[in-house]
Design an enzyme around this catalytic site. Structure first.
Site, PDB file in Angstrom:
ATOM      1  N   LYS A 116      42.567  23.627 -44.156  1.00  0.00           N
ATOM      2  CA  LYS A 116      43.222  23.466 -42.854  1.00  0.00           C
ATOM      3  C   LYS A 116      44.151  22.253 -42.881  1.00  0.00           C
ATOM      4  CE  LYS A 116      39.308  24.991 -40.005  1.00  0.00           C
ATOM      5  NZ  LYS A 116      39.330  26.411 -39.850  1.00  0.00           N
ATOM      6  N   GLU A 200      41.292  16.278 -34.697  1.00  0.00           N
ATOM      7  CA  GLU A 200      42.312  16.761 -33.772  1.00  0.00           C
ATOM      8  C   GLU A 200      41.961  16.305 -32.376  1.00  0.00           C
ATOM      9  OE1 GLU A 200      42.299  21.032 -33.911  1.00  0.00           O
ATOM     10  OE2 GLU A 200      43.349  21.096 -35.827  1.00  0.00           O
ATOM     11  N   HIS A 235      32.155  27.984 -30.768  1.00  0.00           N
ATOM     12  CA  HIS A 235      33.462  28.092 -31.407  1.00  0.00           C
ATOM     13  C   HIS A 235      33.605  29.364 -32.242  1.00  0.00           C
ATOM     14  CE1 HIS A 235      33.184  23.556 -30.894  1.00  0.00           C
ATOM     15  NE2 HIS A 235      34.075  23.982 -30.026  1.00  0.00           N
ATOM     16  N   ARG A 291      43.607  37.300 -44.265  1.00  0.00           N
ATOM     17  CA  ARG A 291      42.805  38.514 -44.451  1.00  0.00           C
ATOM     18  C   ARG A 291      42.923  39.350 -43.192  1.00  0.00           C
ATOM     19  NH1 ARG A 291      38.739  37.014 -40.760  1.00  0.00           N
ATOM     20  NH2 ARG A 291      38.296  34.798 -40.788  1.00  0.00           N
TER      21      ARG A 291
HETATM   22  P1  ADP Z   1      37.648  36.276 -37.357  1.00  0.00           P
HETATM   23  O1  ADP Z   1      37.922  37.343 -38.332  1.00  0.00           O
HETATM   24  O2  ADP Z   1      37.949  36.697 -36.010  1.00  0.00           O
HETATM   25  O3  ADP Z   1      38.175  34.925 -37.710  1.00  0.00           O
HETATM   26  P2  ADP Z   1      35.054  35.485 -38.116  1.00  0.00           P
HETATM   27  O4  ADP Z   1      35.338  34.068 -38.460  1.00  0.00           O
HETATM   28  O5  ADP Z   1      33.789  35.778 -37.403  1.00  0.00           O
HETATM   29  O6  ADP Z   1      36.127  36.105 -37.178  1.00  0.00           O
HETATM   30  O7  ADP Z   1      35.223  36.439 -39.422  1.00  0.00           O
HETATM   31  C1  ADP Z   1      34.776  36.165 -40.648  1.00  0.00           C
HETATM   32  C2  ADP Z   1      33.328  36.455 -40.622  1.00  0.00           C
HETATM   33  O8  ADP Z   1      33.081  37.838 -40.707  1.00  0.00           O
HETATM   34  C3  ADP Z   1      32.567  35.914 -41.767  1.00  0.00           C
HETATM   35  O9  ADP Z   1      32.363  34.551 -41.686  1.00  0.00           O
HETATM   36  C4  ADP Z   1      31.288  36.701 -41.652  1.00  0.00           C
HETATM   37  O10 ADP Z   1      30.336  36.054 -40.811  1.00  0.00           O
HETATM   38  C5  ADP Z   1      31.715  37.977 -40.997  1.00  0.00           C
HETATM   39  N1  ADP Z   1      31.544  39.085 -41.912  1.00  0.00           N
HETATM   40  C6  ADP Z   1      31.688  39.113 -43.215  1.00  0.00           C
HETATM   41  N2  ADP Z   1      31.465  40.295 -43.724  1.00  0.00           N
HETATM   42  C7  ADP Z   1      31.140  41.074 -42.695  1.00  0.00           C
HETATM   43  C8  ADP Z   1      30.795  42.445 -42.568  1.00  0.00           C
HETATM   44  N3  ADP Z   1      30.758  43.247 -43.590  1.00  0.00           N
HETATM   45  N4  ADP Z   1      30.526  42.933 -41.357  1.00  0.00           N
HETATM   46  C9  ADP Z   1      30.585  42.119 -40.298  1.00  0.00           C
HETATM   47  N5  ADP Z   1      30.909  40.834 -40.367  1.00  0.00           N
HETATM   48  C10 ADP Z   1      31.180  40.308 -41.535  1.00  0.00           C
HETATM   49  P1  ADP Z   2      37.343  28.316 -37.778  1.00  0.00           P
HETATM   50  O1  ADP Z   2      37.913  28.213 -39.149  1.00  0.00           O
HETATM   51  O2  ADP Z   2      35.901  28.000 -37.745  1.00  0.00           O
HETATM   52  O3  ADP Z   2      37.736  29.589 -37.124  1.00  0.00           O
HETATM   53  P2  ADP Z   2      39.290  27.036 -36.019  1.00  0.00           P
HETATM   54  O4  ADP Z   2      40.076  25.838 -36.375  1.00  0.00           O
HETATM   55  O5  ADP Z   2      39.996  28.335 -36.019  1.00  0.00           O
HETATM   56  O6  ADP Z   2      38.027  27.101 -36.961  1.00  0.00           O
HETATM   57  O7  ADP Z   2      38.646  26.790 -34.598  1.00  0.00           O
HETATM   58  C1  ADP Z   2      37.652  27.618 -34.083  1.00  0.00           C
HETATM   59  C2  ADP Z   2      37.559  27.441 -32.571  1.00  0.00           C
HETATM   60  O8  ADP Z   2      37.283  26.079 -32.232  1.00  0.00           O
HETATM   61  C3  ADP Z   2      38.826  27.759 -31.816  1.00  0.00           C
HETATM   62  O9  ADP Z   2      38.944  29.124 -31.549  1.00  0.00           O
HETATM   63  C4  ADP Z   2      38.675  26.930 -30.564  1.00  0.00           C
HETATM   64  O10 ADP Z   2      37.832  27.548 -29.639  1.00  0.00           O
HETATM   65  C5  ADP Z   2      37.983  25.690 -31.060  1.00  0.00           C
HETATM   66  N1  ADP Z   2      38.957  24.642 -31.359  1.00  0.00           N
HETATM   67  C6  ADP Z   2      39.557  24.434 -32.536  1.00  0.00           C
HETATM   68  N2  ADP Z   2      40.403  23.387 -32.464  1.00  0.00           N
HETATM   69  C7  ADP Z   2      40.324  22.918 -31.208  1.00  0.00           C
HETATM   70  C8  ADP Z   2      40.945  21.823 -30.504  1.00  0.00           C
HETATM   71  N3  ADP Z   2      41.794  20.998 -31.099  1.00  0.00           N
HETATM   72  N4  ADP Z   2      40.622  21.633 -29.204  1.00  0.00           N
HETATM   73  C9  ADP Z   2      39.727  22.439 -28.593  1.00  0.00           C
HETATM   74  N5  ADP Z   2      39.110  23.476 -29.202  1.00  0.00           N
HETATM   75  C10 ADP Z   2      39.392  23.718 -30.491  1.00  0.00           C
HETATM   76 MG    MG Z   3      39.595  30.218 -36.753  1.00  0.00          MG
END
Ligand code: ADP
Ligand code: ADP
Ligand code: MG
Length: 680
Positions: A116, A200, A235, A291
Site C-alpha cells: 500500500k 493515514e 473494516h 484481482r
Molecule cells: P474484496 O474482494 O471485496 O476486497 P475481501 O478482502 O474480503 O473482499 O476479498 C478477499 C478475501 O476473499 C480473502 O481475504 C478471503 O478471505 C476471501 N476468499 C478467498 N477465497 C475465497 C473463496 N474461495 N470463497 C470465498 N471467499 C474467499
Molecule cells: P484492506 O486491504 O484491508 O482492504 P483498505 O486500505 O482497503 O484495507 O481499508 C479497508 C477499510 O478500512 C476501508 O474500506 C475503510 O472502511 C477503512 N479505512 C481505510 N482507510 C481509512 C481511512 N483513512 N479513514 C477511515 N477509514 C479507513
Molecule cells: Mg481494501
C-alpha cells in the site's frame, strides 16, 4: 480462447469461474484439499485433483503442487479466484515459467500495488488524490509520532502489506499511538510476514467507493463504474451495491478517470479494483486490488457483462469486449455476504455442519453465489463466507425491498450466521435512504443486533415447536413398537394418548429465557388443542389454542393455529428444535418433563477456545494477578484475531497452551487459582 483451465481456489469463487468456463465450452480443472473432497466446486468441475492437506499453506497456497497439477492435467491457464494466490506475484511468475497463462495482471503490476505504501507513492506521482498520511520507509516510533502530529489525530495505522481489514488500528490521540502501532505490527507480521506500516488521517464517517477497471494488452482501459462498499464490520465489507447511492455523473466520471489513471500507471492488464475513501464529492486512493473482487456480481448485474468471461478473453490475448462508450448502468444491484459468524460476539467465525440450508427461490432479479450446501461443514481452515445473495431492481428502492424479501426466505441451520443482522440492515431507514458510511454497523449495532422482538411472545412459534416435538415422539414410539417383540403391548401404543388416562401429552419447551410446560390434547382428524400456561406475554391468563400441522408443498410445516395458516420450518438439531420463520431461527430445547430442573451451568469460569484456532500470543503467566476483562490470550482463526479476556478478577494458575499451538474448540486454555473471597 483456452481449451482447458485450472481454478486455483475453492468455494463459491471456484464454482463461479467453473460456471463461465462451462458456458464458454472450456474444460475446467478443480483442485482440492483433504478438507474439500466432497465440496461443491469439486463436484461441478470437469476434473478435480487433490493437492494436499487441509491447511491452505499445504494445498491452496502450495505453488509447486498447483503448477505441477496444471501441467499434468494439460491446463493452459490458471484462474486464481480471490484470496489465496490471487495477488501473489511469485505465483504469476511461476505460471509464466511453466508456460501457463496466469489469468490476472502482469507480476510487475501485482508487485507495484502489493505494498500500500509503494502504491500510494506511485499514485501521488500519477496525480491520483491521496488521503493525507505518511507512507515512507522509516518505521521508528518517533517518526510515526511526528507524522501523526503533522497529520492530526485521529490517525489510522495500516499494514502496508495488509488486506481483508487486517493489521489496522485507530489511534484517537497521541496516548493511543504506541498501542496502535504495536497491535498493527504484530498482526501484520503474523498475517503477511511483513510488518511495515503506514499511517493515514482517519476519516470519520467516510464512504468506501471503488471502481472496477479492466485493461487489455493493447492499451485500452475502461471503468465498469463504481461500487459502494460502505456497509462494513471490522473494516471488512458486508453489503455492497452498484451504482453508489447519490453518485453524480461528474463524480462517477472523475473517479473512473482517476482509477483508469492508476491502472495505466502500473501497466495493468485484466480485472482490477481501485478502492477510494470518499467524503462528499472528495475521494482519495486507498489501494488497488489486482484481482477479481468478491463483490463483482453487483457490477455484472448493472452492466449485464460477465466479468470472468472478460478476464478469460483478455488473458487469451483478445482486446476488451466493449469500449467505454458502450458501457451503461442499468438499474441497481445489492450484494449481501452471508457469513458463518456470530455478530453478537464481535463477529467471531462459527464452525460446524450446515444441517439445513434453503436458498430463496430462484428469480431473474436474484442471484446466489455459494460454494456450500446442506451437509457441508464450515471449517476453521478457510474463509467463513457461506454465500453471496445478489439482487437487482430497476431502482434502488426495489432492490432494497427484494433484498429484504430474499433474506427473509434464506434458511440456514447448523452454524451461527449474520442473516438476522443483514435483515436488520435491509430494514433500517438510513439504509433505505442510501445514507451509508463505513461506521454504520458499529454506530447502529444496538438496533441492528437486538434480539428478535417478542420472540417468546409469539404463540405460533410455541405451537410449531410443540407439534414438531410431538410428531417426533410419535415417530420414535412407532419405531420402537415396530422393533419390539410385542408390537401390540399397550406400552407401545403409537399415539401414546391413552397412557395419560384422559388422553393428553405434556411437553416442556425452552425458548430463550422462557421455559413452558404445554399440554396437548388430541382431537379427531389429526388436530389438537394446545394448553398454554399463563405466560405474561403470550397469553396472560393461559389459554387453549386449536392447532393442526401438516407438511406444506415446500417440505415445511403448514401450521393452522386458531384457523390462521402459517408457513414455517422446523429443523431438528440434537436435543433442539429450530423453528425457522422469516429468515429467523428460534431455538427450542425440548426437556424430558419428568427430569428435575437443570442446575446452574458448571464451569462458567473455565476458559476455553470458542472455536478451533491457533494461539497467536499468550499475554499472561502462571501466578499473575488479573482483573476481569484483562486480555489473556490472542487466538487466530479464519484469518481473524480474537482476544480471550479474564472472566473474573483472580490469579492465573496455569496457562495450558503456548503460542503457535493449534487448539480444538472447547480446549481449556487457562485455569485460575480460587478467586479471592469477597469480604462481607
Ligand atoms: P474484496 O474482494 O471485496 O476486497 P475481501 O478482502 O474480503 O473482499 O476479498 C478477499 C478475501 O476473499 C480473502 O481475504 C478471503 O478471505 C476471501 N476468499 C478467498 N477465497 C475465497 C473463496 N474461495 N470463497 C470465498 N471467499 C474467499
Ligand atoms: P484492506 O486491504 O484491508 O482492504 P483498505 O486500505 O482497503 O484495507 O481499508 C479497508 C477499510 O478500512 C476501508 O474500506 C475503510 O472502511 C477503512 N479505512 C481505510 N482507510 C481509512 C481511512 N483513512 N479513514 C477511515 N477509514 C479507513
Ligand atoms: Mg481494501
Amino acid at each position: 480462447m483456452f481449451q482447458k483451465i485450472l481454478i486455483a481456489n475453492r468455494g463459491e469463487i471456484a464454482c463461479r469461474v467453473i460456471a463461465t468456463a462451462r458456458r464458454l465450452g472450456i474444460v475446467s480443472v478443480a483442485i482440492y484439499s483433504e478438507a474439500d473432497g466432497r465440496a461443491l466446486h469439486v463436484a461441478l468441475a470437469d476434473e478435480a485433483w487433490p493437492v494436499g492437506p487441509a491447511p491452505a499453506r499445504e494445498s491452496y497456497l502450495a505453488i509447486g503442487k498447483i503448477i505441477d497439477v496444471a501441467g499434468r492435467a494439460g491446463a493452459e491457464a490458471i484462474h486464481p479466484g480471490y484470496g489465496f494466490l490471487a495477488e501473489n506475484a511469485d505465483f504469476a511468475e511461476a505460471c509464466a515459467a511453466a508456460g501457463i497463462v496466469f489469468i490476472g495482471p502482469p507480476p510487475a503490476a501485482i508487485r507495484a500495488m502489493g505494498s500500500k505504501a509503494a502504491a500510494k507513492a506511485l499514485m501521488e506521482r500519477s496525480g491520483v488524490p491521496l488521503v493525507s498520511g505518511y507512507h515512507g520507509a522509516a518505521q521508528d516510533f518517533s517518526r510515526f509520532r511526528a507524522e501523526a502530529e503533522r497529520i492530526g489525530y485521529p490517525v489510522l495505522v495500516k499494514a502496508s502489506a495488509g488486506g481483508g481489514g487486517k493489521g489496522m488500528r485507530v489511534a484517537a490521540g497521541p496516548e493511543e499511538l504506541a498501542a496502535a502501532i504495536e497491535g498493527a505490527r504484530s498482526e501484520a507480521r503474523n498475517a503477511f510476514g511483513d510488518d511495515r506500516l503506514l499511517i493515514e488521517k482517519y476519516m470519520t464517517a467516510p464512504r468506501h467507493i471503488e471502481i472496477q477497471v479492466f485493461a487489455d494488452a493493447y492499451d485500452h482501459v475502461v471503468s465498469l463504474f463504481e461500487r459502494d462498499c460502505s456497509i462494513q464490520r471490522r473494516h471488512q465489507k458486508v453489503i455492497e451495491e452498484a451504482p453508489a447511492p447519490g453518485m453524480s455523473e461528474a463524480q462517477r466520471q472523475a473517479m473512473g478517470e482517476a482509477a483508469c489513471r492508476a491502472a495505466r500507471a502500473v501497466g495493468y492488464v485484466g480485472a482490477g479494483t481501485v478502492e477510494f475513501i470518499a467524503s462528499g464529492e472528495k475521494f482519495y486512493f486507498m489501494e488497488m486490488n489486482t484481482r477479481l473482487q468478491v463483490e463483482h456480481p453487483v457490477t455484472e448485474m448493472i452492466t449485464g457483462e460477465d466479468l470472468v468471461e472478460w478476464q478469460l478473453r483478455i488473458a487469451a490475448g483478445e482486446a476488451l469486449p466493449l469500449s467505454q462508450d458502450r458501457l451503461r448502468v442499468r438499474g441497481h444491484a445489492i450484494e449481501a455476504r452471508i457469513y458463518a459468524e456470530d455478530p453478537a460476539h464481535d463477529f467471531r467465525p462459527s464452525t460446524g455442519t450446515l444441517i439445513h440450508v434453503r436458498e430463496p427461490p430462484r428469480a431473474s432479479h436474484l442471484r446466489i453465489d455459494s460454494g456450500v450446501g446442506a451437509g457441508d461443514a464450515i471449517t476453521p481452515y478457510y474463509d467463513p463466507m457461506i454465500a453471496k445473495l445478489i439482487v437487482h431492481g430497476e431502482t434502488r428502492a426495489t432492490a432494497v425491498r427484494r433484498l429484504a424479501a430474499a433474506l427473509a426466505q434464506y434458511e440456514i441451520v447448523g452454524v451461527e450466521t449474520n442473516l438476522a443482522l443483514l435483515r436488520a440492515i435491509a430494514a433500517h431507514p438510513d439504509f433505505a435512504r442510501g445514507a451509508l458510511d463505513t461506521g454504520f454497523i458499529a454506530r447502529e449495532a444496538k438496533t441492528l443486533l437486538a434480539a428478535p422482538a417478542g420472540e417468546t411472545a409469539d404463540p405460533v412459534l410455541w405451537a410449531a415447536a410443540a407439534l414438531a416435538a410431538l410428531a417426533d415422539a410419535r415417530r420414535e414410539r412407532a419405531a420402537e413398537a415396530a422393533a419390539s417383540a410385542d408390537p401390540f403391548s399397550p406400552w407401545n401404543e403409537a399415539g401414546a394418548w391413552r397412557m395419560n388416562g384422559d388422553g393428553y401429552q405434556d411437553l416442556v419447551l425452552t425458548l430463550g429465557e422462557e421455559t413452558v410446560r404445554l399440554r396437548i390434547h388430541p382431537e379427531p382428524g389429526g388436530a389438537c388443542r394446545l394448553d398454554l400456561p399463563p405466560m405474561p406475554m403470550v397469553c396472560p391468563m393461559g389459554g387453549s389454542l386449536r392447532a393442526e400441522a401438516a407438511e406444506d408443498a415446500e417440505g415445511g410445516m403448514a401450521l393452522r393455529l386458531e384457523g390462521v395458516l402459517h408457513h414455517l420450518r422446523v429443523v431438528r438439531r440434537a436435543d433442539m428444535l429450530v423453528v425457522v420463520r422469516g429468515g429467523c431461527n428460534h431455538v427450542f430445547h425440548v426437556a424430558d418433563p419428568l427430569a428435575p430442573p437443570a442446575g446452574e451451568e458448571a464451569g462458567s469460569e473455565r476458559l476455553v477456545a470458542p472455536i478451533p484456532a491457533r494461539i497467536a500470543r499468550v499475554l499472561v503467566k502462571a501466578g499473575e494477578r488479573v482483573r476481569k476483562g484483562d486480555p489473556l490470550i490472542v487466538l487466530e482463526a479464519m484469518k481473524m484475531e480474537m482476544t480471550i479476556v479474564a472472566p473474573l478478577d483472580g490469579v492465573v494458575e496455569n496457562v495450558l497452551h503456548g503460542a503457535e499451538e493449534m487448539v480444538e474448540e472447547g480446549t481449556e486454555l487457562v485455569t485460575f487459582a480460587a478467586p479471592p473471597r469477597k469480604s462481607c
